[in-house]
Scaffold this motif. Structure first.
Motif, mmCIF file in Angstrom:
data_model
loop_
_atom_site.group_PDB
_atom_site.id
_atom_site.type_symbol
_atom_site.label_atom_id
_atom_site.label_comp_id
_atom_site.label_asym_id
_atom_site.label_seq_id
_atom_site.Cartn_x
_atom_site.Cartn_y
_atom_site.Cartn_z
ATOM 1 N N GLU A 22 0.917 -1.357 0.055
ATOM 2 C CA GLU A 22 0.042 0.261 -0.048
ATOM 3 C C GLU A 22 0.965 1.257 0.137
ATOM 4 O OE1 GLU A 22 -3.807 -2.073 2.259
ATOM 5 O OE2 GLU A 22 -2.426 -0.759 3.351
ATOM 6 N N LEU A 23 1.842 1.075 0.734
ATOM 7 C CA LEU A 23 2.815 2.241 0.825
ATOM 8 C C LEU A 23 3.502 2.521 -0.626
ATOM 9 C CD1 LEU A 23 4.055 4.739 2.232
ATOM 10 C CD2 LEU A 23 5.820 3.004 3.149
ATOM 11 N N GLY A 24 3.870 1.456 -1.265
ATOM 12 C CA GLY A 24 4.528 1.425 -2.312
ATOM 13 C C GLY A 24 3.611 2.110 -3.469
ATOM 14 N N ALA A 25 2.380 1.706 -3.233
ATOM 15 C CA ALA A 25 1.381 2.049 -4.395
ATOM 16 C C ALA A 25 1.189 3.694 -4.312
ATOM 17 C CB ALA A 25 0.128 1.379 -4.194
ATOM 18 N N ALA A 26 1.140 4.199 -3.081
ATOM 19 C CA ALA A 26 1.221 5.522 -2.803
ATOM 20 C C ALA A 26 2.142 6.207 -3.395
ATOM 21 C CB ALA A 26 0.716 5.880 -1.209
ATOM 22 N N VAL A 27 3.278 5.750 -2.968
ATOM 23 C CA VAL A 27 4.617 6.443 -3.414
ATOM 24 C C VAL A 27 4.608 6.668 -5.084
ATOM 25 C CG1 VAL A 27 7.212 6.159 -3.637
ATOM 26 C CG2 VAL A 27 5.973 6.227 -1.606
ATOM 27 N N ARG A 28 4.111 5.543 -5.724
ATOM 28 C CA ARG A 28 4.544 5.447 -6.979
ATOM 29 C C ARG A 28 3.317 6.570 -7.551
ATOM 30 N NH1 ARG A 28 5.602 0.948 -11.459
ATOM 31 N NH2 ARG A 28 7.397 1.473 -10.657
ATOM 32 N N SER A 29 2.184 6.485 -7.299
ATOM 33 C CA SER A 29 1.058 7.357 -7.652
ATOM 34 C C SER A 29 1.473 8.799 -7.220
ATOM 35 C CB SER A 29 -0.111 7.028 -6.749
ATOM 36 O OG SER A 29 -1.129 8.164 -7.013
ATOM 37 N N ALA A 30 2.242 9.121 -6.215
ATOM 38 C CA ALA A 30 2.704 10.398 -5.911
ATOM 39 C C ALA A 30 3.927 10.919 -6.908
ATOM 40 C CB ALA A 30 3.072 10.646 -4.521
ATOM 41 N N ARG A 31 4.633 9.715 -7.028
ATOM 42 C CA ARG A 31 5.862 10.122 -8.214
ATOM 43 C C ARG A 31 5.254 10.556 -9.563
ATOM 44 N NH1 ARG A 31 8.341 7.035 -11.774
ATOM 45 N NH2 ARG A 31 7.452 5.062 -11.061
ATOM 46 N N THR A 32 4.481 9.769 -10.075
ATOM 47 C CA THR A 32 3.793 9.745 -11.467
ATOM 48 C C THR A 32 2.935 10.873 -11.586
ATOM 49 O OG1 THR A 32 2.197 7.902 -11.019
ATOM 50 C CG2 THR A 32 4.159 7.179 -11.887
ATOM 51 N N ALA A 33 2.421 11.429 -10.559
ATOM 52 C CA ALA A 33 1.710 12.433 -10.386
ATOM 53 C C ALA A 33 2.387 13.685 -10.731
ATOM 54 C CB ALA A 33 0.795 12.596 -9.160
ATOM 55 N N LEU A 60 10.383 6.367 4.864
ATOM 56 C CA LEU A 60 9.529 7.706 5.280
ATOM 57 C C LEU A 60 9.983 9.052 4.664
ATOM 58 C CD1 LEU A 60 9.434 7.017 9.233
ATOM 59 C CD2 LEU A 60 7.777 6.717 7.329
ATOM 60 N N ARG A 61 11.391 8.970 4.426
ATOM 61 C CA ARG A 61 11.928 10.039 3.624
ATOM 62 C C ARG A 61 11.559 10.096 2.386
ATOM 63 N NH1 ARG A 61 16.889 10.342 1.335
ATOM 64 N NH2 ARG A 61 17.625 8.458 2.338
ATOM 65 N N VAL A 62 11.260 9.221 1.742
ATOM 66 C CA VAL A 62 10.834 9.305 0.399
ATOM 67 C C VAL A 62 9.480 9.786 0.183
ATOM 68 C CG1 VAL A 62 10.142 7.718 -1.812
ATOM 69 C CG2 VAL A 62 12.602 7.584 -0.589
ATOM 70 N N ALA A 63 8.544 9.034 0.947
ATOM 71 C CA ALA A 63 7.241 9.482 1.014
ATOM 72 C C ALA A 63 6.909 10.885 1.473
ATOM 73 C CB ALA A 63 6.381 8.531 2.323
ATOM 74 N N GLN A 64 7.842 11.330 2.418
ATOM 75 C CA GLN A 64 7.617 12.757 2.575
ATOM 76 C C GLN A 64 8.061 13.579 1.369
ATOM 77 O OE1 GLN A 64 8.068 13.939 6.672
ATOM 78 N NE2 GLN A 64 9.190 15.727 6.033
ATOM 79 N N LEU A 91 8.058 13.104 -1.773
ATOM 80 C CA LEU A 91 7.127 12.804 -3.023
ATOM 81 C C LEU A 91 5.650 13.110 -2.679
ATOM 82 C CD1 LEU A 91 8.595 9.390 -4.647
ATOM 83 C CD2 LEU A 91 9.191 11.914 -5.225
ATOM 84 N N GLY A 92 5.297 13.469 -1.483
ATOM 85 C CA GLY A 92 4.037 14.029 -1.103
ATOM 86 C C GLY A 92 3.261 13.053 -0.550
ATOM 87 N N VAL A 93 3.611 12.098 0.090
ATOM 88 C CA VAL A 93 2.713 11.175 0.782
ATOM 89 C C VAL A 93 2.879 11.256 2.339
ATOM 90 C CG1 VAL A 93 2.411 8.702 1.318
ATOM 91 C CG2 VAL A 93 2.973 9.241 -1.199
ATOM 92 N N SER A 94 1.485 11.742 2.745
ATOM 93 C CA SER A 94 1.623 11.941 4.304
ATOM 94 C C SER A 94 1.133 10.683 4.976
ATOM 95 C CB SER A 94 0.784 13.092 4.628
ATOM 96 O OG SER A 94 1.354 14.247 3.934
ATOM 97 N N LEU A 95 1.693 10.555 6.088
ATOM 98 C CA LEU A 95 1.315 9.263 7.058
ATOM 99 C C LEU A 95 0.799 9.954 8.454
ATOM 100 C CD1 LEU A 95 4.388 7.045 6.341
ATOM 101 C CD2 LEU A 95 2.018 7.075 5.292
ATOM 102 N N PHE A 96 0.099 9.112 9.109
ATOM 103 C CA PHE A 96 -0.699 9.586 10.283
ATOM 104 C C PHE A 96 -0.720 8.285 11.235
ATOM 105 C CE2 PHE A 96 -2.372 11.999 6.765
ATOM 106 C CZ PHE A 96 -2.365 13.397 7.277
ATOM 107 N N ALA A 104 -0.122 14.308 0.282
ATOM 108 C CA ALA A 104 0.123 15.507 1.103
ATOM 109 C C ALA A 104 -1.034 16.622 1.215
ATOM 110 C CB ALA A 104 1.479 15.925 0.606
ATOM 111 N N GLY A 105 -1.604 16.941 0.028
ATOM 112 C CA GLY A 105 -2.421 17.809 -0.320
ATOM 113 C C GLY A 105 -3.638 17.762 0.902
ATOM 114 N N GLU A 106 -3.820 16.594 1.405
ATOM 115 C CA GLU A 106 -5.054 16.348 2.430
ATOM 116 C C GLU A 106 -4.464 16.343 3.967
ATOM 117 O OE1 GLU A 106 -6.970 12.735 1.574
ATOM 118 O OE2 GLU A 106 -7.387 13.275 -0.473
ATOM 119 N N ALA A 107 -3.195 16.583 3.897
ATOM 120 C CA ALA A 107 -2.622 16.249 5.271
ATOM 121 C C ALA A 107 -3.011 17.226 6.274
ATOM 122 C CB ALA A 107 -1.094 16.364 5.149
#
Lengths: 97, 97
Positions: free
Chosen positions: A21-32, A67-71, A73-78, B82-85
């Motif tokens: 799931e994290l991988g999919a999110a990262v890929r989505s953010a990167r491609t976006a 965590l570094r890559v997610a942040q 590329l624009g993937v936020s975690l809670f 990240a936009g929803e963060a």
DNA sequence: TTTATTCTCCTATTTTAATAGGATTATATG
DNA sequence: CATATAATCCTATTAAAATAGGAGAATAAA
């Protein structure tokens, strides 16, 4: 005549349970953002293969890298205690309409 | 005459940015359930030192291990673009009163 | 269909994570 | 204070992550 970076969907389920799931999110953010695997890897100072592994959902990738890559590329975690999980998942779902 | 497992606080900030924050959450969840480092490590089939590293915020711990331990000990994670963060962080904060 | 480009494999090398076991330190409690 | 217990800190060993470079496969777009 050039192939462009292919956009992928961001996971709809707000709960993060697996590396996939994290991988999919990262890929989505990167491609976006239109970055190639190589460009993005260079930007966050890791090997392209490592970023590929992360996006592929490999559990072996380091937590710090993830965590570094997610942040970057624009993937936020809670984070929350499991007792609040359902309520929070519902809130996020509702906030999206 | 015995030292008991010492409870620690769960991070108040719902956003997960660093390994330290995840470590603090895991430790809080573990101590809340009264498990020692060794007991918890045994329960999730990793070395006590690895769990100690995770709780100490070491970025070197594997992503798969981190997610598995978090789930097993009762730490829930969420993911969003990240936009929803900011909105989500606000929602979680409000939901806690 | 062609082609330029992206992504996925593959191999080898270096670095580092994960483990086991035990010693040491710290500290909650009586 | 005394002490049983938990957490941290060692050392050594093994397993695996991260990297670099490049070959091959896949595929959007012309």
């Amino acid at each position: 005549m050039a192939r462009r970076v292919v956009p992928t969907a961001f996971p709809t389920n707000p709960q993060l349970r697996t590396c996939d799931e994290l991988g999919a999110a990262v890929r989505s953010a990167r491609t976006a953002s239109g970055l190639t695997l190589e460009e993005a890897a260079l930007a966050v100072s890791i090997a392209k293969q490592t970023l590929g592994d992360l996006e592929a959902g490999k559990p072996t990738v380091g937590l710090g890298i993830a965590l570094r890559v997610a942040q970057a590329l624009g993937v936020s975690l809670f984070i929350a205690p499991a007792g609040e999980a359902d309520q929070i998942a519902r809130l996020i779902h509702e906030a999206r309409g």
